[in-house]
Design a protein around this motif. Structure first.
Motif, PDB file in Angstrom:
ATOM      1  N   HIS A  94      46.665  58.815  25.896  1.00  0.00           N
ATOM      2  CA  HIS A  94      46.038  59.445  27.058  1.00  0.00           C
ATOM      3  C   HIS A  94      47.136  60.121  27.855  1.00  0.00           C
ATOM      4  N   SER A  95      46.844  61.278  28.333  1.00  0.00           N
ATOM      5  CA  SER A  95      47.816  61.938  29.183  1.00  0.00           C
ATOM      6  C   SER A  95      47.076  62.372  30.436  1.00  0.00           C
ATOM      7  N   PRO A  96      47.295  61.764  31.526  1.00  0.00           N
ATOM      8  CA  PRO A  96      48.239  60.689  31.821  1.00  0.00           C
ATOM      9  C   PRO A  96      47.683  59.321  31.413  1.00  0.00           C
ATOM     10  N   SER A  97      48.563  58.341  31.428  1.00  0.00           N
ATOM     11  CA  SER A  97      48.187  56.985  31.065  1.00  0.00           C
ATOM     12  C   SER A  97      47.220  56.404  32.101  1.00  0.00           C
ATOM     13  N   THR A  98      46.281  55.593  31.626  1.00  0.00           N
ATOM     14  CA  THR A  98      45.316  54.980  32.526  1.00  0.00           C
ATOM     15  C   THR A  98      45.158  53.497  32.208  1.00  0.00           C
ATOM     16  N   VAL A  99      44.567  52.782  33.159  1.00  0.00           N
ATOM     17  CA  VAL A  99      44.136  51.404  32.951  1.00  0.00           C
ATOM     18  C   VAL A  99      42.662  51.376  33.355  1.00  0.00           C
ATOM     19  N   CYS A 100      41.843  50.773  32.507  1.00  0.00           N
ATOM     20  CA  CYS A 100      40.402  50.696  32.751  1.00  0.00           C
ATOM     21  C   CYS A 100      40.055  49.254  33.103  1.00  0.00           C
ATOM     22  N   LEU A 101      39.422  49.065  34.252  1.00  0.00           N
ATOM     23  CA  LEU A 101      39.045  47.736  34.742  1.00  0.00           C
ATOM     24  C   LEU A 101      37.531  47.592  34.667  1.00  0.00           C
ATOM     25  N   LEU A 102      37.051  46.500  34.072  1.00  0.00           N
ATOM     26  CA  LEU A 102      35.616  46.280  33.916  1.00  0.00           C
ATOM     27  C   LEU A 102      35.200  44.993  34.616  1.00  0.00           C
ATOM     28  N   ALA A 103      34.156  45.093  35.429  1.00  0.00           N
ATOM     29  CA  ALA A 103      33.589  43.933  36.129  1.00  0.00           C
ATOM     30  C   ALA A 103      32.101  43.890  35.805  1.00  0.00           C
ATOM     31  N   PRO A 104      31.641  42.868  35.058  1.00  0.00           N
ATOM     32  CA  PRO A 104      30.232  42.804  34.673  1.00  0.00           C
ATOM     33  C   PRO A 104      29.297  42.892  35.879  1.00  0.00           C
ATOM     34  N   GLY A 105      28.311  43.768  35.765  1.00  0.00           N
ATOM     35  CA  GLY A 105      27.331  43.920  36.825  1.00  0.00           C
ATOM     36  C   GLY A 105      27.828  44.701  38.034  1.00  0.00           C
ATOM     37  N   ARG A 106      29.085  45.060  38.053  1.00  0.00           N
ATOM     38  CA  ARG A 106      29.650  45.792  39.193  1.00  0.00           C
ATOM     39  C   ARG A 106      30.090  47.193  38.818  1.00  0.00           C
ATOM     40  N   GLY A 107      30.716  47.332  37.647  1.00  0.00           N
ATOM     41  CA  GLY A 107      31.118  48.667  37.247  1.00  0.00           C
ATOM     42  C   GLY A 107      32.418  48.744  36.500  1.00  0.00           C
TER      43      GLY A 107
END
Length: 140
Positions: A94-107
């Motif tokens: 990925h350019s730029p680098s990312t971090v994906c955060l997942l919270a069930p039922g929240r988003g």
């Protein structure tokens, strides 16, 4: 599973994080929700500080997807503040680098990762340009 030590209280204020507010009008999706500038490429030590600094409304993040090339080797699960967080890797560049955060039922929230080795000036420029680009893309 690896146990992450709780971040010292004094380090919570030192988390280098910039979040973009949700637009108040319309429901236009956006790709990036903010920027995070970790202090090192050690995800095991950096992630607990990030999670502790997130808005309470985001709920409990249970899964994190990161670019494998950016981080030192890390386990598949991490115990953070008495909660198991699943760590997943992507080898897609990925350019730029990312971090994906997942919270069930929240988003889902995606944060741009500023390289840990960036200077203060570089990081400030990247974080400000990211926020400006986001606001311009939603017409604000």
């Amino acid at each position: 599973m690896t146990l992450a030590p709780p971040p010292p209280l004094s380090s919570l204020s030192a988390v280098r994080l910039r979040l973009v507010s949700q637009p108040t009008q319309g429901h236009m999706p956006r790709r990036i929700d903010g920027a995070w500038w970790p202090r090192s490429p050690d995800l095991v030590s950096e992630l607990p500080r990030l999670l502790a600094a997130l808005p309470h409304a985001w709920g409990q993040v249970t899964s994190v997807l990161v670019d494998e090339a950016v981080w030192s080797p890390f386990p598949g699960r991490l115990l953070v503040a008495h909660q198991v967080v699943r760590l997943r890797r992507t080898t897609t560049q990925h350019s730029p680098s990312t971090v994906c955060l997942l919270a069930p039922g929240r988003g889902r929230w995606d944060l741009r990762v500023v390289p840990p080795a960036a200077t203060d000036a570089e990081a400030r420029r990247l974080m400000e340009s990211m926020a400006t680009a986001l606001w311009d893309s939603v017409g604000l």
